[in-house]
Design a protein around this motif. Sequence first.
Motif, mmCIF file in Angstrom:
data_model
loop_
_atom_site.group_PDB
_atom_site.id
_atom_site.type_symbol
_atom_site.label_atom_id
_atom_site.label_comp_id
_atom_site.label_asym_id
_atom_site.label_seq_id
_atom_site.Cartn_x
_atom_site.Cartn_y
_atom_site.Cartn_z
ATOM 1 N N VAL A 4 -2.882 -0.024 4.860
ATOM 2 C CA VAL A 4 -2.963 -1.278 5.607
ATOM 3 C C VAL A 4 -2.081 -1.227 6.852
ATOM 4 O O VAL A 4 -0.972 -0.691 6.816
ATOM 5 C CB VAL A 4 -2.511 -2.453 4.700
ATOM 6 N N GLY A 5 -2.567 -1.791 7.955
ATOM 7 C CA GLY A 5 -1.722 -1.931 9.131
ATOM 8 C C GLY A 5 -2.328 -1.408 10.423
ATOM 9 O O GLY A 5 -1.876 -1.748 11.504
ATOM 10 N N ASP A 6 -3.351 -0.593 10.312
ATOM 11 C CA ASP A 6 -3.994 -0.100 11.540
ATOM 12 C C ASP A 6 -5.424 -0.657 11.600
ATOM 13 O O ASP A 6 -5.767 -1.562 10.860
ATOM 14 C CB ASP A 6 -3.975 1.435 11.560
ATOM 15 N N ASP A 7 -6.232 -0.126 12.496
ATOM 16 C CA ASP A 7 -7.595 -0.640 12.629
ATOM 17 C C ASP A 7 -8.504 -0.163 11.512
ATOM 18 O O ASP A 7 -9.548 -0.766 11.248
ATOM 19 C CB ASP A 7 -8.179 -0.242 13.987
ATOM 20 N N GLY A 35 -6.859 -1.601 2.651
ATOM 21 C CA GLY A 35 -7.307 -2.395 3.787
ATOM 22 C C GLY A 35 -8.073 -3.612 3.345
ATOM 23 O O GLY A 35 -8.186 -3.892 2.149
ATOM 24 N N GLY A 36 -8.577 -4.343 4.329
ATOM 25 C CA GLY A 36 -9.333 -5.540 4.009
ATOM 26 C C GLY A 36 -9.476 -6.417 5.226
ATOM 27 O O GLY A 36 -9.416 -5.942 6.367
ATOM 28 N N ASP A 37 -9.669 -7.706 4.986
ATOM 29 C CA ASP A 37 -9.838 -8.657 6.068
ATOM 30 C C ASP A 37 -9.414 -10.012 5.522
ATOM 31 O O ASP A 37 -9.587 -10.280 4.325
ATOM 32 C CB ASP A 37 -11.307 -8.661 6.506
ATOM 33 N N THR A 38 -8.834 -10.829 6.374
ATOM 34 C CA THR A 38 -8.401 -12.147 5.939
ATOM 35 C C THR A 38 -8.889 -13.162 6.959
ATOM 36 O O THR A 38 -8.585 -13.036 8.144
ATOM 37 C CB THR A 38 -6.855 -12.204 5.838
ATOM 38 N N SER A 39 -9.706 -14.115 6.502
ATOM 39 C CA SER A 39 -10.211 -15.104 7.457
ATOM 40 C C SER A 39 -10.307 -16.477 6.800
ATOM 41 O O SER A 39 -10.150 -16.597 5.584
ATOM 42 C CB SER A 39 -11.582 -14.671 7.990
#
Length: 318
Positions: free
Chosen positions: A23-26, A116-120
């Motif tokens: 986690v932390g990059d593109d 990784g992931g996504d938060t919205s």
Amino acid sequence: VATEFELIARYFTRPVSRAVLGVGDDAAIIEVPNGRQLAVTTDTLVAGTHFFHDAEPEPLGHKSLAVNLSDLAAMGAQPRYALLALTLPASDERWVAQFADGFLRLADGCDVELIGGDTSQGPLSITVTVLGELPKGRALTRAGARPGDDVWVSGVLGEAALAVRHLKGELRLKGPDLDHCLRRLHQPTPRVKLGERLLDVATAAIDISDGLVADLAHICERSGMSAEVEFERVPCHPKVMPLKGLPAVRDAVLAGGDDYELLFTAPTARRRDVAEISAATSVGITSIGRIVAGTGVRVTDGLGRKVELPSKGYEHFR
Ligand code: ADP
Ligand code: MG
């Protein structure tokens, strides 16, 4: 209130050791070892469809990963990495902290790295993607069942479905039985170790998410085969056994879904191997029928009479 970046930093950023970059990059970076392949799968849980809006966050964290690991288990893959796409109505830190606890405890227990992931923001919904490793060309698919193969199922069936029926007020469970069934519904155990061991033995496999009959029908369809199941042999909790004939219980066992047990086929010559795997993994495995030429699934009672099949497994848009 915590921003999206603060939530990610506080609850979802952890050191990785297997991944090249977490986690932390593109994007995350992973290495695929020589002679191995990756099995990749994703599953979404939507509030109002898969769980109640006020569901406890910790079990939800567990379950959102568990249902994905169950898919990897059904392929015989060894879980390695997970990605988590979270859509949240609000930045509720207490909720996120508990959700992360449930998710990460299972991830640690199964040696899975969150990379990784996504938060919205939006209506509550959870999408998890997992990646697992396999020896090249050896994946366990739904397609390999052959005439004469035994049909096997792990664990016992119907408990999650009984909990759902209790919550809907269609039947009443109480005390430790209720707790047990609720745990089976909210915190299923993915049969990860069992799946890995089945690679050498099973000809086809699937995890039971839609219900025994519906998922066995998937194996039959993909294998171009038919299956015969003896209702009496389908495993359920000892306390449920005497009630198996009741329509509500029969439906829960045959079509309840949410069991997350493994359903697989194997040649009769491998019965001893299946018994050894059952002992080694401490998971009960029961033979419930066999594969024959033809199409579809037939369930019969002890006298060979056809058991009426309950409504089909859950289908969205139906
Ligand atoms: P981008 O806008 O480039 O997609 P993001 O801000 O969405 O970047 O994500 C930043 C980093 O945080 C990425 O590594 C992403 O994979 C990770 N990430 C975002 N949300 C989560 C989450 N819920 N769980 C784990 N990792 C997450
Ligand atoms: Mg993003």
